[in-house]
Design a protein around this motif. Structure first.
Motif, short mmCIF file in Angstrom:
data_model
loop_
_atom_site.label_atom_id
_atom_site.label_comp_id
_atom_site.label_asym_id
_atom_site.label_seq_id
_atom_site.Cartn_x
_atom_site.Cartn_y
_atom_site.Cartn_z
N LYS A 90 -54.83 -102.42 26.33
CA LYS A 90 -55.05 -100.92 26.24
C LYS A 90 -56.51 -100.71 26.56
O LYS A 90 -56.84 -99.60 27.25
CB LYS A 90 -55.06 -100.71 24.76
N GLN A 142 -51.19 -95.64 26.53
CA GLN A 142 -50.53 -94.95 25.48
C GLN A 142 -49.43 -96.05 24.75
O GLN A 142 -49.65 -95.96 23.57
CB GLN A 142 -49.94 -93.49 25.79
N LEU A 143 -48.72 -96.56 25.52
CA LEU A 143 -47.78 -97.71 24.93
C LEU A 143 -48.41 -98.68 24.21
O LEU A 143 -48.42 -99.04 23.03
CB LEU A 143 -46.86 -98.14 26.22
N HIS A 200 -51.48 -98.60 22.89
CA HIS A 200 -52.14 -98.09 21.64
C HIS A 200 -51.39 -97.90 20.50
O HIS A 200 -51.47 -98.24 19.31
CB HIS A 200 -52.90 -96.76 22.17
N GLU A 201 -50.07 -97.27 20.76
CA GLU A 201 -49.11 -97.11 19.75
C GLU A 201 -48.61 -98.62 19.15
O GLU A 201 -48.28 -98.59 17.94
CB GLU A 201 -47.96 -96.46 20.31
N GLU A 255 -50.10 -101.41 19.15
CA GLU A 255 -51.31 -101.68 18.72
C GLU A 255 -51.36 -101.31 17.23
O GLU A 255 -51.62 -101.79 16.28
CB GLU A 255 -52.59 -101.62 19.19
N ASN A 256 -51.20 -99.93 16.97
CA ASN A 256 -51.21 -99.29 15.74
C ASN A 256 -50.17 -100.10 14.72
O ASN A 256 -50.61 -100.23 13.66
CB ASN A 256 -51.21 -97.78 15.74
N LEU A 257 -48.91 -100.13 15.11
CA LEU A 257 -47.98 -100.62 14.46
C LEU A 257 -48.37 -102.09 13.94
O LEU A 257 -48.12 -102.46 12.77
CB LEU A 257 -46.63 -100.85 15.27
N LEU A 303 -41.91 -93.93 23.07
CA LEU A 303 -42.66 -93.33 21.91
C LEU A 303 -42.18 -92.62 20.94
O LEU A 303 -42.63 -92.44 19.64
CB LEU A 303 -44.01 -92.78 22.45
N LYS A 304 -41.21 -91.83 21.51
CA LYS A 304 -40.33 -90.96 20.59
C LYS A 304 -39.61 -91.56 19.55
O LYS A 304 -39.42 -91.26 18.34
CB LYS A 304 -39.45 -90.01 21.64
N LEU A 313 -40.42 -94.88 18.69
CA LEU A 313 -41.15 -95.57 17.87
C LEU A 313 -41.83 -94.63 16.79
O LEU A 313 -42.35 -94.83 15.47
CB LEU A 313 -42.36 -95.97 18.50
N LYS A 314 -41.71 -93.02 17.05
CA LYS A 314 -42.50 -92.14 16.04
C LYS A 314 -41.57 -91.94 14.75
O LYS A 314 -42.16 -91.84 13.83
CB LYS A 314 -42.60 -90.75 16.77
#
Length: 744
Positions: free
Chosen positions: A190, A203-204, A206-207, A209-211, A264-265, A267-268
């Protein structure tokens, strides 16, 4: 498990077909000789045909493509190149004006008119089909090619690390160190992607990583769904990196940002809502716990060993080894696993071309040193200081050669790690429970061979899962553990590396193999083959005992690739099997492609090198052991076994010192499960030699695999035992008066 919105059949089919077209047009499938690539294309075609609503006109055209593909695979095609062009033309028709989609939906036709997207390379990650987001592209300016190239290489290493550690995390979801080991590579990717303005990758990463950060903090459990999400993210990153790599040298790259947006949609909306069942430990796992989890010892034994260790002031591992419960290797493996996330090694990137040049020059230095020190005029000097300095020079050059060769060596671990993911995916696809046990991952092998050996191992594991291992129900019925085991190990023995792959499945069916071989005309019904020779038939091109083709195997493409690739690496492959207990493959490979361990022999005035991997023994034959057999020619009887005699001086066209076998030297070699006797004059000694190419003019001379410069500066040819045996078998038996046939 994560839920992915359902796509229309037309959309799935067209995107899958786009994948097929891209594989052929972009060179992912090299050509009619790329059997592995063709097999993957057949998988894609069958996935298209499996949809009930796939237009009939598609199926008709694809059936033609399948027939052409299979003709190439089974070597039944009269002109493979012409058939290859027909395949490409047929598939281009799909991606051209869309005429072949006339019976499909408008949506499918429109999709095919759009440029093929790499999103199809990562199945099951595309989101809602209403916005066609997967076809969107991010155009990135490539201002600094060197930075981009370094990023790609580092990102690939990070993804390999993620795949390894995610499997460890799957076996122990509470392992906080394992979560951190998966989190850190995403964080690194990232950061650099943001610096390089690679928005989609940033973006991928980062998301995800948040998870993973939520998992680190204990907010969510690490479930199968979480692991699947991470692995899907890895697949998408691989696609993006491949697109980025293909654009190196161009002004800009076109990345599949729509693929990321769709993921990401999904994953949201991903929310497992599974609170932790127990607190997570920040401490590394204990050795005893690791040994228990591996099934090497019972918990009660570990508890007793812990008490004994406390009384004696020893460690648990020492007690278990001292009592004979476990081997030192078992305990050492547990200790390595305990510290696997704590160790790091400093390294520096070096251009491989520079490294190869260094190795070559050191080899030349060693040869030059031998030539100087073996010069008669130098040897005539009796000065003690010169002799002492000569010994020191030999020691230094030998050590320099050892170190330079070690620079080419890398652990086979990276290849083994890739197979963890493969076994996991095959287990799910086949519906079988499979565990992979590995040993000797730190064994080092020539870096040029690491990638070369991966494909054969993939084929053998696919074969083991599909053919070898039974279903859980079948295993229970015969009293086996429902979960089958594939064991993979590597170890160094002398100048070779031994890779063993075995399973505890049903074993090879000798009767079925024989029946299939008779059916295909490989043997006659009257042939009475030994079991080893019968098993060897599975390596014949197109040979398969599978009654129906599956996504995993059954086309007879694979094991012949294994044999050919191993032989290209100057190795040996042996197979053994016990009915009901499993099958074992043993690959014997040289440690490096730059140096060969060989026996230097004399045939007449010339010297040759015979690779020790092919040499079984050497002996002096008695006069009584020499026989001539009608229809078989000259034979040597070795311990009541008759072996064909191959006169090397006839094959090589030189005048020998000895023509009578009982006066000369006999070298016994093994090839294709048979033993042969090579006739030579004498053995000079065993020696490791640096392999030199014979050049374009002599590269394809049969029976020779290269040359080597010996200590006196003269060249010795390296013999290719397989080529010599093949020339002997094809050329018939040699009579006493007909001795001028050459290998070439």
């Amino acid at each position: 498990m994560i839920e992915v919105p359902t796509m229309t059949v037309e959309r799935v089919s067209s995107e899958t077909l786009e994948t097929l077209v891209r594989r052929l047009s972009d060179g992912v499938v090299a050509g009619p000789d790329d059997l592995m690539g063709i097999g993957e294309c057949l998988n894609v075609i069958e996935s298209i045909e499996s949809h009930e609503d796939t237009p009939q006109v598609w199926k008709q055209d694809l059936e033609v493509v399948k027939r052409l593909f299979r003709g190439i695979i089974l070597e039944e095609s009269a002109d493979p190149q012409a058939d290859w062009k027909k395949i490409q033309a047929t598939l281009r028709n799909f991606s051209g004006n869309g005429q072949s989609f006339s019976s499909g939906s408008t949506q499918a036709g429109d999709a095919m008119e759009t440029r093929v997207s790499a999103c199809a390379l990562a199945p099951a990650v595309v989101g809602d089909d209403e916005d066609a987001g997967n076809l969107e592209k991010e155009h990135v300016a490539l201002e600094d090619a060197e930075l981009i190239k370094d990023f790609i290489e580092e990102a690939k290493e990070h993804l390999a690390s993620i795949e390894l550690n995610i499997m460890s995390l799957e076996s122990d979801p509470s392992d906080k160190e394992a979560i951190n080991a998966v989190f850190r590579p995403f964080h690194s990717i990232k950061g650099v992607a943001g610096f390089l303005n690679l928005t989609a990758i940033h973006q991928l990463s980062h998301e995800v990583e948040n998870l993973l950060d939520e998992a680190r903090s204990g907010a969510i459990d690490v479930t199968d769904a979480v692991i699947d999400v991470v692995l899907r993210a890895v697949d998408i990153l691989k696609v993006l990196l491949k697109e980025l790599e293909s654009a190196l040298g161009c002004a800009e790259a076109s990345l599949s940002s729509g693929l990321v947006a769709s993921f990401l949609k999904t994953l949201k909306n991903f929310d497992p809502q599974q609170p932790l069942a127990r607190p997570r430990s920040t401490e590394p796992p204990k050795v005893g716990k690791i040994l228990v989890e591996k099934g090497l010892v019972e918990p009660e034994v570990v508890q007793k060993a812990a008490e004994t260790a406390k009384e004696r002031g020893m460690k648990i591992g020492e007690v278990l080894v001292d009592e004979g419960t476990l081997s030192p290797q078992d305990v050492a493996g547990a200790l390595r696993e305990q510290r696997r996330f704590k160790e790091s090694t400093a390294s520096v990137r070096v251009d491989t071309a520079k490294l190869d040049n260094l190795v070559d020059m050191v080899g030349e230095l060693v040869i030059s040193q031998s030539m100087v020190l073996q010069n008669p005029e130098v040897q005539a000097i009796k000065n003690q200081k010169l002799q002492k300095d000569s010994v020191q020079l030999r020691r230094i050059t030998a050590e320099l050669q050892r170190i330079s060769m070690s620079l080419r060596m890398v652990p086979i671990k990276s290849t083994f790690q890739k197979l963890i993911r493969l076994v996991r995916d095959l287990s799910k696809k086949s519906g079988k429970e499979v565990r992979l046990e590995m040993r000797g991952e730190d064994t080092e092998i020539d870096r040029n061979m690491v990638e070369e050996i991966y494909e054969p191992l993939v084929h053998m594991i696919r074969n083991a899962v599909d053919h070898g291992l039974e279903t859980p129900e079948e295993r229970k019925a015969v009293g086996k553990d429902p979960c089958g085991t594939i064991f993979l190990s590597a170890e160094q023995k002398g100048g070779n590396i031994i890779i063993e792959l075995r399973d505890d499945g049903r074993g090879l069916n000798a009767a079925k193999i024989r029946a299939k071989a008779v059916e295909r005309g490989l043997i006659s019904p009257e042939d009475n083959l030994e079991e080893r020779a019968l098993f060897d038939l599975i390596f014949h091109p197109g040979f398969s005992t599978k009654d129906e083709v599956t996504d995993v195997s059954g086309r007879g493409v694979g094991m012949d690739v294994v044999r050919r690739r191993v032989e290209d690496l100057r190795g040996k492959l042996e197979v053994s099997s016990v009915a009901g207990q499993g099958t074992r493959f043993e690959l014997k490979l040289p440690l490096t492609m730059a140096i060969i361990d060989g026996m230097v022999i004399c045939v007449g005035p010339e010297r040759y090198v015979v690779p020790t991997v092919a040499l079984r023994e050497s002996l002096r034959a008695s006069r009584e052991s020499y026989l001539t057999v009608h229809g078989s020619g000259e034979m040597i009887k070795v311990r009541n076994q008759l072996m064909p005699l191959i006169r090397l001086h006839d094959m090589l066209g030189v005048e020998p010192k000895f023509r009578n076998p009982w006066e000369a030297l006999i070298l016994v070699v093994n090839e294709d499960q048979k033993s042969y006797c090579l006739l030579a004059d004498e053995i000079i000694g065993r020696q490791e030699v640096v392999i030199k190419s014979l050049g374009a003019g002599l590269r394809h001379v049969r029976g020779l695999s290269g040359g080597a410069i010996l200590g006196d500066g003269k060249v010795a040819l390296i013999l290719d035992v397989k080529g010599i045996v093949s020339a002997y078998e094809e050329g018939g038996q040699y009579g006493h008066d007909d001795r001028q046939r050459r290998v070439a």
